[in-house]
Structure formats: C-alpha cells, structure tokens
Write a protein that holds these residues in place. Structure first.
Motif, PDB file in Angstrom:
ATOM      1  N   GLY A 315      32.191  58.500 139.038  1.00  0.00           N
ATOM      2  CA  GLY A 315      32.757  59.616 138.292  1.00  0.00           C
ATOM      3  C   GLY A 315      31.936  60.871 138.487  1.00  0.00           C
ATOM      4  N   LEU A 316      32.194  61.853 137.644  1.00  0.00           N
ATOM      5  CA  LEU A 316      31.491  63.131 137.695  1.00  0.00           C
ATOM      6  C   LEU A 316      30.773  63.354 136.372  1.00  0.00           C
ATOM      7  N   ILE A 317      29.490  63.624 136.446  1.00  0.00           N
ATOM      8  CA  ILE A 317      28.701  63.881 135.241  1.00  0.00           C
ATOM      9  C   ILE A 317      28.779  65.363 134.916  1.00  0.00           C
ATOM     10  N   VAL A 318      29.206  65.676 133.707  1.00  0.00           N
ATOM     11  CA  VAL A 318      29.299  67.072 133.267  1.00  0.00           C
ATOM     12  C   VAL A 318      27.884  67.587 133.011  1.00  0.00           C
ATOM     13  N   THR A 319      27.495  68.612 133.772  1.00  0.00           N
ATOM     14  CA  THR A 319      26.145  69.176 133.630  1.00  0.00           C
ATOM     15  C   THR A 319      26.144  70.522 132.922  1.00  0.00           C
ATOM     16  N   GLY A 320      27.323  71.134 132.773  1.00  0.00           N
ATOM     17  CA  GLY A 320      27.397  72.422 132.096  1.00  0.00           C
ATOM     18  C   GLY A 320      28.801  72.693 131.589  1.00  0.00           C
ATOM     19  N   ILE A 321      28.897  73.415 130.476  1.00  0.00           N
ATOM     20  CA  ILE A 321      30.181  73.757 129.857  1.00  0.00           C
ATOM     21  C   ILE A 321      30.248  75.269 129.673  1.00  0.00           C
ATOM     22  N   PHE A 322      31.325  75.881 130.133  1.00  0.00           N
ATOM     23  CA  PHE A 322      31.511  77.325 129.954  1.00  0.00           C
ATOM     24  C   PHE A 322      31.878  77.592 128.496  1.00  0.00           C
ATOM     25  N   PRO A 323      31.136  78.482 127.808  1.00  0.00           N
ATOM     26  CA  PRO A 323      31.400  78.742 126.382  1.00  0.00           C
ATOM     27  C   PRO A 323      32.850  79.147 126.134  1.00  0.00           C
ATOM     28  N   ASP A 324      33.478  78.487 125.184  1.00  0.00           N
ATOM     29  CA  ASP A 324      34.839  78.765 124.749  1.00  0.00           C
ATOM     30  C   ASP A 324      35.860  78.576 125.873  1.00  0.00           C
ATOM     31  N   GLY A 325      35.477  77.816 126.906  1.00  0.00           N
ATOM     32  CA  GLY A 325      36.413  77.540 127.992  1.00  0.00           C
ATOM     33  C   GLY A 325      37.320  76.365 127.659  1.00  0.00           C
ATOM     34  N   PRO A 326      38.268  76.063 128.511  1.00  0.00           N
ATOM     35  CA  PRO A 326      39.206  74.964 128.250  1.00  0.00           C
ATOM     36  C   PRO A 326      38.521  73.634 127.981  1.00  0.00           C
ATOM     37  N   ALA A 327      37.448  73.322 128.734  1.00  0.00           N
ATOM     38  CA  ALA A 327      36.766  72.042 128.546  1.00  0.00           C
ATOM     39  C   ALA A 327      36.111  71.959 127.169  1.00  0.00           C
TER      40      ALA A 327
END
Length: 392
Positions: A315-327
């Motif tokens: 799989g893919l490990i989430v290393t960062g999240i864009f603030p207030d983005g869809p994810a």
C-alpha cells in the motif's frame, strides 16, 4: 541301386536338408535373415491439421499499410520553432573600461536558436497537439502541412506535467486525424510512427506495441506511456503513433537511447490522455485534474519492517496531509496506509497518482486504508489540482 539313382540321391538329400534348415530359421529366428528397420530414438510427433481456425486466430496483418498512412499522414505536421537566446559573454566585456577595446568588433548579445518537431492536427478548426518540450520558450512557431502549406501557430495552452501543448493555426480545409477508441490497444498490435525525424521530412516507421502503462521513467509528473519498437528519433516528438487502420493511438514523446538515436525503445502518450488535455485546454485554458491533498510513500519491505507491520502488506503510507484538503476532510491522517482507491490497488504511487488525476473536481473517491492494524474506509470529494508539485 543303379549308378544314376545314387547320383540323384546324393543331390536331393543335401538340398532337402538345406530347405528344412532355412524354413526352421525363418520360423524361429527371422531376424537372422530379414533386415530390421532401425527404431527411432524418440516418438515422431502426431501431425494434426495445421490449418489455422478462423474463429480462434486473430486477424492477420495486411501486406501493406499504405492505406493507414494515406488516412493519417495528412494530419501530421512538421513544427519549426525559433527562440532568441542570450549569448554568453565574458564578464569583463560588461566593464566600461574594457568595452572600449572592442569597439571595432561589436557582437550582438543575442542569437537565434532553431529546433524542430512534429504535431498532430486534431480538429478541422486548426487545433494541434504536440509535446510541450517542442515549443517551450519559442518566440516563433511555424507549422508545415503535408500538402506544402505553412502557417504561423499560436499557443492555446500547455500541460508541462504531461509534456503536452495545444497549438492553433488559421487555414482553410485543414485535414485532421481520426482517434482510436479508448483503450483499444494491446501488446503486440502493429503501430506506425509518423513524424519529422532529424528534419529530413515526413517519415513513417513500423513496429509493435511493446508494453502499455509504462511509468516511473522520470520524464514527467504524470506518466502512463505506450512503449513501442517503431523507430522514433529526434524530431519525431509530438508526431502520431497510429494503428493499422490509420487511427491515432498515441503521441510520440521520448526514446530510451544510449547513442542518441532509436534503439527500439520509444514512448508515446496514449491518445485518450492527450485528447483529454486538449479538451480541457481548449475549453478552460488549463488541464483539469483531480486532487486529494496527500503526500505518500510506497510501503517498501524495509519500511514495513521498521514500522513493525505485516510483511505481506502492500500500500501507500500517508506521510503528509494538505490542511483542509479533501483527504483531511475525509478523516485521513499521516500514518494511515492506503490499500485501495475506488476499488483499485494502490501499491504503486504513480498508478495511484494517475487514478486521482483522472478524476474531475467533485467526483467521489472511495478510500480503503489501514489504521492501527484495522482496515477502515472513507469517502473523499476530489478537489482540483492547482499547481505543479508532488502533492495529490
């Protein structure tokens, strides 16, 4: 017994004995007198009717592809660009004191740089697809049609992340190419590359589709290439890759070469990808791509071992999240492991990027992920990618 009887007896008795012996040998040991046929060291294969079955064999190719060339070639153009570049000079020449020694031999600090490539006319109103690297930074673009006409071209828009550009020319009675149905290409299909290699003029080469879905080549942000062994050389960039019916299946883009020339490994952007960029640019002035707002890293065996995760996990490990983005709005967080997007496996970061990019803003994204060892699911709403970068 008479003398004559004695002579007959002496002749017939040995003959009879010989006949009896010969008959005995033939009955009990025939191999002594009858030559035996040598036995083969392997069994001969059974011959079955070798005629191909029409209902199980794929259609055989024609002797000539001239009809396909006649259909496609008029829509393939040569592209000539000119760019003014600054000539490099020694820093001392910019000093007023030293400049006076060179008054008698002034030299312009600018020079004209020319390059060439190919393009494909996609519509009768003059829209042309080519590679972005063919026209990047050009001050003048001239398009030469197969019928001998030339026209100045304007840049409608570009898509550097996929190495595509859309041009437009103003002419009457412009031919345009037919596009093959989406995903109609298979490995082994015959393809023809049409372009202007080395500026020698329009040239056609033939090969087959060697592979599809090639990525991780480091050429562009978005990669989903057709690989072919049809000869592609400098100047072919932006030209057409067509099937045996003269329909566009790809846009020739790059080659893998250690010599600078064709070595049987060429790459083309699939026609459905190029056509989508064309429609977006012609309608909106830019390419529209889906966006999830995450940064990921592939779950390699070494990384899985460090994190203490099951070795069979992919799989893919989430290393960062864009603030207030869809994810983030969908509840994803750094450390989550994505294992599926819209029902498709996400073990490859490039494939996942292409899946998301193919969406439209507002499309639903069903995500399956692992958090704290438990499989969970969520749904995000795709946003629109705004800028070049690594975030999806």
């Amino acid at each position: 017994m008479s003398t004559s009887s004695t002579i007959v007896h002496r002749i017939l008795l040995p003959s009879a004995i010989g006949v009896i012996a010969a008959l005995s040998i033939l009955l009990w040991a025939p191999e002594w007198v009858i030559p035996q046929t040598p036995q083969p060291i392997f069994d001969a294969p059974t011959v079955i009717n070798a005629e191909p079955q029409a209902d199980t064999m794929r259609a055989q190719g024609p002797v000539s592809y001239a009809d396909a060339v006649d259909i496609a070639a008029p829509a393939v153009v040569n592209i000539y660009t000119r760019k003014i570049v600054q000539r490099k000079t020694h820093p001392m020449l910019n000093d007023p004191y030293f400049k006076r020694f060179f008054r008698n031999s002034p030299e312009s600090s600018e020079r004209m740089q020319s390059s060439l490539g190919s393009g494909v006319i996609m519509a009768g109103n003059g829209y042309i697809l080519t590679n972005n690297h063919v026209i990047d930074g050009a001050d003048e673009i001239v398009v030469s049609l197969r019928d001998g006409r030339d026209a100045s071209a304007t840049v409608v828009g570009t898509d550097p992340e996929a190495d595509l550009a859309v041009l437009r020319i103003e002419l009457d009675n412009i031919p345009h190419i037919r596009v093959a149905s989406e995903r109609s290409l298979a490995v082994g299909d015959v393809v023809l590359a049409i372009g202007n290699p080395f500026g020698v003029g329009q040239t056609v080469t033939m090969g087959i589709v060697s592979a599809t879905g090639r990525n991780q080549l480091g050429l562009n942000t978005y990669e989903d290439y057709i690989q072919t062994d049809a000869a592609i050389n400098p100047g072919n960039s932006g030209g057409a890759l067509v099937n045996a019916y003269g329909e566009l299946v790809g846009l020739n883009t790059a080659i893998f070469s250690q010599s600078g020339g064709s070595e049987g490994i060429g790459f083309a952007i699939p026609s459905e990808v190029a056509t989508r960029s064309l429609m977006d640019i012609a309608t909106h002035g830019t390419t529209i791509r889906g966006w999830l707002g995450i940064e990921v890293q592939e779950a390699t065996p070494a990384l899985i071992d460090v994190l203490g995760l099951p070795k069979e996990l992919t799989g893919l490990i989430v290393t960062g999240i864009f603030p207030d983005g869809p994810a983030e709005q969908a509840g994803l967080a750094a450390g989550d492991i994505l294992v599926g997007i819209n029902g498709k496996n996400t073990s490859d970061a490039r494939n996942a990027m292409n899946i998301i990019a193919a969406l439209r803003p507002g499309d639903r994204i069903d995500i399956e992920y692992i958090r704290s060892g438990e499989t969970q699911s969520t749904r995000a709403i795709a946003g629109q990618r705004q800028q070049k970068g690594s975030k999806e």
